[in-house]
Design an enzyme around this catalytic site. Structure first.
Site, PDB file in Angstrom:
ATOM      1  N   ASP A 331       0.862  -1.169   0.000  1.00 15.56           N
ATOM      2  CA  ASP A 331       0.000   0.000   0.000  1.00 15.56           C
ATOM      3  C   ASP A 331       0.907   1.229   0.000  1.00 15.56           C
ATOM      4  O   ASP A 331       2.099   1.140   0.276  1.00 15.56           O
ATOM      5  CB  ASP A 331      -0.892  -0.035   1.243  1.00 15.56           C
ATOM      6  CG  ASP A 331      -1.897   1.100   1.252  1.00 15.56           C
ATOM      7  OD1 ASP A 331      -2.305   1.537   0.161  1.00 15.56           O
ATOM      8  OD2 ASP A 331      -2.256   1.561   2.342  1.00 15.56           O
ATOM      9  N   ASP A 601      -1.531  -1.226   5.990  1.00 16.08           N
ATOM     10  CA  ASP A 601      -1.856  -0.849   7.369  1.00 16.08           C
ATOM     11  C   ASP A 601      -3.309  -0.456   7.553  1.00 16.08           C
ATOM     12  O   ASP A 601      -3.714  -0.063   8.636  1.00 16.08           O
ATOM     13  CB  ASP A 601      -0.953   0.315   7.819  1.00 16.08           C
ATOM     14  CG  ASP A 601      -1.214   1.595   7.033  1.00 16.08           C
ATOM     15  OD1 ASP A 601      -1.881   1.512   5.978  1.00 16.08           O
ATOM     16  OD2 ASP A 601      -0.764   2.664   7.476  1.00 16.08           O
ATOM     17  N   ASP A 605      -6.834  -3.037   3.418  1.00 16.44           N
ATOM     18  CA  ASP A 605      -5.750  -3.957   3.060  1.00 16.44           C
ATOM     19  C   ASP A 605      -5.965  -5.370   3.613  1.00 16.44           C
ATOM     20  O   ASP A 605      -5.218  -6.288   3.261  1.00 16.44           O
ATOM     21  CB  ASP A 605      -4.405  -3.440   3.598  1.00 16.44           C
ATOM     22  CG  ASP A 605      -4.020  -2.115   2.965  1.00 16.44           C
ATOM     23  OD1 ASP A 605      -4.239  -1.957   1.760  1.00 16.44           O
ATOM     24  OD2 ASP A 605      -3.514  -1.240   3.687  1.00 16.44           O
ATOM     25  N   ASN A 694      20.173 -44.683  12.561  1.00 19.83           N
ATOM     26  CA  ASN A 694      19.234 -43.598  12.259  1.00 19.83           C
ATOM     27  C   ASN A 694      19.218 -42.559  13.382  1.00 19.83           C
ATOM     28  O   ASN A 694      19.210 -41.344  13.142  1.00 19.83           O
ATOM     29  CB  ASN A 694      17.836 -44.182  12.044  1.00 19.83           C
ATOM     30  CG  ASN A 694      16.847 -43.136  11.572  1.00 19.83           C
ATOM     31  OD1 ASN A 694      17.034 -42.510  10.544  1.00 19.83           O
ATOM     32  ND2 ASN A 694      15.785 -42.936  12.350  1.00 19.83           N
ATOM     33  N   ASP A 698      20.329 -38.750  13.043  1.00 18.36           N
ATOM     34  CA  ASP A 698      19.378 -37.680  13.363  1.00 18.36           C
ATOM     35  C   ASP A 698      19.976 -36.668  14.329  1.00 18.36           C
ATOM     36  O   ASP A 698      19.779 -35.457  14.188  1.00 18.36           O
ATOM     37  CB  ASP A 698      18.098 -38.278  13.963  1.00 18.36           C
ATOM     38  CG  ASP A 698      17.198 -38.888  12.895  1.00 18.36           C
ATOM     39  OD1 ASP A 698      17.456 -38.636  11.699  1.00 18.36           O
ATOM     40  OD2 ASP A 698      16.262 -39.620  13.252  1.00 18.36           O
TER      41      ASP A 698
END
Length: 855
Positions: A331, A601, A605, A694, A698
């Site tokens: 805007d 604002d 909008d 695993n 991880d």
């Protein structure tokens, strides 16, 4: 008939017909009638985006496909008695869900503190008496009183007004007040915001007073219709869609891989329970269970970084969208401009700067006792003049001729130290100039000549064409009289034209620099405003935005969606828009493949803020704009936008690192596990070994959020493209399989593991863990790892710790429990060669991939 149609119809009717339509009278509604209507229409409240309860938010986090998959695998592990696998899986589930839940709750609480009611009470006529009632109790047909400083409590039709001026900036984006009267609207009036006798909820009274009839309340008001649009569920953003696509890609891998592993091992080894447990362990190993945690921690870290820059992140996902954004729609009023009127120029009749014009303007506004409008306040901002002109010592106010909307001017009369009275008049250019018989040119007073007068009017028109609000200033000197001297409108004659005062809602000081920085980051900026095209074009030029193509709301009305998609691509400035236009423009740009940010604002909008991938509001935004937005800038500096974009790209960069590693590793593991299961007479790795591998891998990923992102990676927008991820998988994934098969060959033919499955499994476990951990450092950058780009120290330390723990497990007291045996010294030498070769080959393939496909 729609609510807008009814407003237009009421505006076209005279006051008596409007009262009859609403079943009211100048004396207001009775108490009983008001209560009856309140039951019919409900409270005068607007819809708000529903705040999700903690329970709903928790359930939403659990419904993530990866979380559900892990819960299912954990449940199967529990049912088959594999408690170690069960514990590992559910620890990951709980950690990921709880982290996300806590961060989202904090962000939601911060946003809730920003919300404030629009207004609390209204003055209403009930039973022929004025009363103060809660705003929510207003009903259609009520008669309300409006005064300076009041918020308009509903959509109302003006019945009578005296000098009523409203600020509709939050609705239209226009900073200057608009006049409202009781005059009926023209028969061809269509745009509700331009109706002269209709005032809207969300606007406020700058000056004057009025009595008005309530036409619409609550969700049926113009404001309420916008608010209702933000209370619905949000659409999935590009970030959400990208995560979901990757998640389902991994699930498809698992759906193909796990049954294949189960059947191959079951049919070749005839131990179906062992085959099932191994298949479950492989499923867990292939599941990117760290994805929710990696995403949440990255986003949370980004939110904390933004908070230090005084930016509230309401929705975590918006941070990544900030980085992916390639078009920012903004805007004008309050975002590019300061949202306040400033005296920009004080000019003589030739258009040259004049201190005398400023001084006389200040004298007029200083001694003006009526309600001071925005123009007066802009003049009085030059506070230094009070001391310089010695206002109180050298000038004494004698009288004033107040402003009215017929004359469109006002005058004050002051007396100086010599006793000379000076009438100073300011007002609309045409009205003031028509009273001037003389003009002051370079200190000399001469008669007005028609040809010169036309040039002065041309100067005022030129300033208006540049977006300025222009008023004229004139004076008249008269001999002093007694203190009881009274001046009237008839004294406003034979004036001397002194010059012009030009006002503007100026650009923010940071706007030009912010736009330059966004352009450097390959973010295209477009202006969407409800203001007129002249002022909009002027402001855009002031902040360095080219206005090659300008599209008006009236033109958009005639376009189909397909035509609009083409038009918005070639247009940078849009003016005279209503909220529906802004929302259409957002959707048109999104359908063209852009990730959209919208910054605004005002009330007008709100729909666009919610439709955009990332909605940004500023510190001075109205409540509904803040509620619609994802990010709120608490500092009045647009330069924060650049930091937000960079932070979003850092977050996305670190998330993509995990995704690339998980996807390519899983793809490579598919070939390795399926091949090993097919030709080995034993399981290639025990289920507990797969889960341990695993879990360690991880843990090595948990510090990815601390990693740096290469500066050259931050220079352009980054978006989700599953096609690119698939290409990366196809290029990089098979490399890990090559070295897995080299490991198989080494263990079977160098260390003769055909009849020593424990040694084979230990060797593959170590190689798999080491190569997966090493590859983090190769994939994390487009540059040469370790030399041109180094990982963060936490990521380096966790990588070292994890491979050390993996090596230690093979000789630790847990070795027997986990099925490990001690590896021969030759193995470690050969592993070192393989690791160096793996890193070099991956780097070569990665470089070729980047040259061919880009990042």
């Amino acid at each position: 008939m729609t609510d807008t149609d009814e407003l237009v119809s009421v505006a076209r009717e005279n006051s008596e017909a409007a009262l009859k339509r609403l079943g009211s009278s100048p004396h207001g509604l009775s108490k009983a009638e008001a209560e009856s209507r309140w039951k019919q229409f409900g409270p005068n409240e607007i819809a708000r985006e529903k705040r999700r309860s903690g329970f709903v938010r928790l359930i939403s986090n659990i419904r993530n496909p990866l979380v559900l998959l892990l819960v299912a695998l954990g449940t199967l592990s529990f049912l088959t008695g594999d408690m170690r696998a069960t514990v590992v899986i559910f620890v990951m589930v709980i950690l990921g869900v709880v982290l996300r839940f806590v961060q989202e709750t904090r962000a939601d609480n911060a946003a809730e503190q920003l919300r404030a009611m629009v207004s609390s009470t209204a003055t209403v006529v009930r039973d022929n008496a004025d009363k103060e009632i809660p705003l929510r109790m207003l009903v259609p047909g009520d008669i309300v009183r409006l005064g300076a400083g009041d918020m308009v409590p509903a959509d109302v039709r003006v019945l009578s007004a005296k000098d009523l001026f409203l600020n509709q900036a939050a609705l239209t984006g226009e900073a200057l007040p608009v006049e409202k009267t009781a005059a009926d609207a023209a028969a061809d009036a269509q745009n509700p915001l331009e109706l002269p006798d209709i005032c809207f909820l969300g606007s406020n009274v700058e000056s004057g007073a009025a009595t008005a009839l309530v036409v619409r309340t609550g969700a049926r008001t113009y404001f309420g219709s916008l608010a209702a649009s933000i209370s619905s569920e949000r659409e999935l953003t590009s970030f959400d869609k990208g995560i979901n696509k990757f998640t389902w890609l991994m699930i498809r891998f698992i759906a193909v891989m796990v049954p294949a592993v189960f059947l191959i091992n079951g049919l070749s080894k005839h131990d179906w329970l062992e085959a099932f447990l191994f298949a479950m362990a492989v499923a867990v190993g292939l599941t990117p269970e760290m994805l929710p945690m990696i995403v949440t921690v990255n986003l949370s870290k980004g939110a904390l970084a933004m908070a230090r820059k005084k930016v509230i992140v309401k929705r975590l996902n918006a941070i990544q969208n900030f980085g992916a954004m390639d078009v920012l729609c903004t805007d004008k009023t309050g975002t590019l401009t300061q949202g306040r009127i400033v005296l920009e120029k004080h000019l003589d009749v030739h258009g040259d700067p004049s201190e005398k014009v400023l001084h006389y303007g200040y004298l007029n506004s200083y001694h003006h006792t009526g309600l001071k409008n925005l123009l007066d306040e802009a003049i009085l901002d030059h506070e230094e003049l009070e001391e310089r002109l010695k206002m109180k010592e050298q000038y004494r106010k004698i009288d004033e001729i107040p402003f009215d909307f017929v004359r469109r001017r006002m005058s004050v009369v002051v007396e100086d130290e010599t006793g000379l009275n000076t009438l100073i008049c300011k007002g609309a250019v045409d009205e003031v100039m028509s009273l001037c018989t003389h003009v002051e040119v370079k200190g000399e007073v001469i008669e007005v000549l028609p040809e010169h007068d036309a040039k002065r009017r041309q100067l005022a028109d030129q300033l208006n064409g540049e977006g300025y609000r222009v008023i004229a200033l004139a004076y008249k000197r008269m001999p002093g009289g007694s203190d009881e001297a009274v001046y009237s409108v008839k004294d406003e004659c034979n004036l001397v034209l002194l010059g012009f005062l030009a006002f503007l809602d100026p650009p923010k000081s940071t706007a030009t620099e912010a736009l330059k920085r966004l352009h450097a980051l390959h973010v295209d900026v477009k202006v969407l405003t409800g203001d007129n095209e002249i002022i909009t074009a002027f402001i855009c030029k002031e902040v360095g935005m080219p206005v090659e193509h300008l599209l008006l709301g009236s033109q958009i009305e005639t376009m189909s969606d397909a035509e609009l998609v083409v038009a918005v691509a070639a247009t940078s400035v849009f003016a005279r828009l209503v909220p529906a236009h802004k929302e259409r423009i957002i959707h048109a740009l999104q359908s063209g493949g852009h990730v959209l940010g919208f910054m605004g604002d005002g009330i007008n909008d709100a729909p666009a803020l919610k439709a955009a991938d990332v909605g940004i509001s500023v510190d001075s935004a109205v409540d509904i704009a803040k509620e619609s937005s994802d990010i709120i800038l608490l500092e009045n500096s647009l330069l924060v936008l650049e930091q937000g974009v960079l932070e979003g790209r850092r977050v996305f960069g670190n998330i993509v690192k995990y995704i690339k590693m998980a996807a390519s590793s899983n793809f490579g593991n598919m070939f390795s596990v399926v091949g090993a299961s097919a030709f080995l007479p034993f399981l290639p790795m025990l289920p507990i070994q797969v889960l341990t591998n695993n879990l360690l891998y991880d843990f090595s990923q948990t510090t990815i959020p601390t990693d740096q992102v290469d500066t050259d990676w931050l220079t352009k927008p980054r978006q989700w493209t599953i096609g690119k991820i698939m290409r990366f998988i196809l290029f990089i994934g098979p490399i890990s399989s090559i070295f897995d098969y080299l490991t198989f060959f080494m263990m079977l033919y160098i260390f003769d593991c055909w009849h020593n499955p424990a040694l084979f499994r230990t060797g593959w476990f170590v190689e798999s863990l080491f190569t997966q951990t090493l590859i983090i450092h190769v994939i994390r950058t487009n540059r040469i790892p370790f030399f041109e780009s180094r990982a963060s120290w936490p990521l380096i330390f966790t990588s070292i710790i994890i491979v050390a723990v993996g090596a230690w497990l093979t000789v630790s007291p847990l070795a027997n429990t986990l099925g490990f045996v001690k590896l021969p010294p030759l193995y470690w030498g050969l592993l070192a060669i393989m690791l160096v070769s793996y890193a070099i080959l991956t780097q070569v393939v990665k470089s070729q991939f980047i040259r061919k496909f880009g990042d």
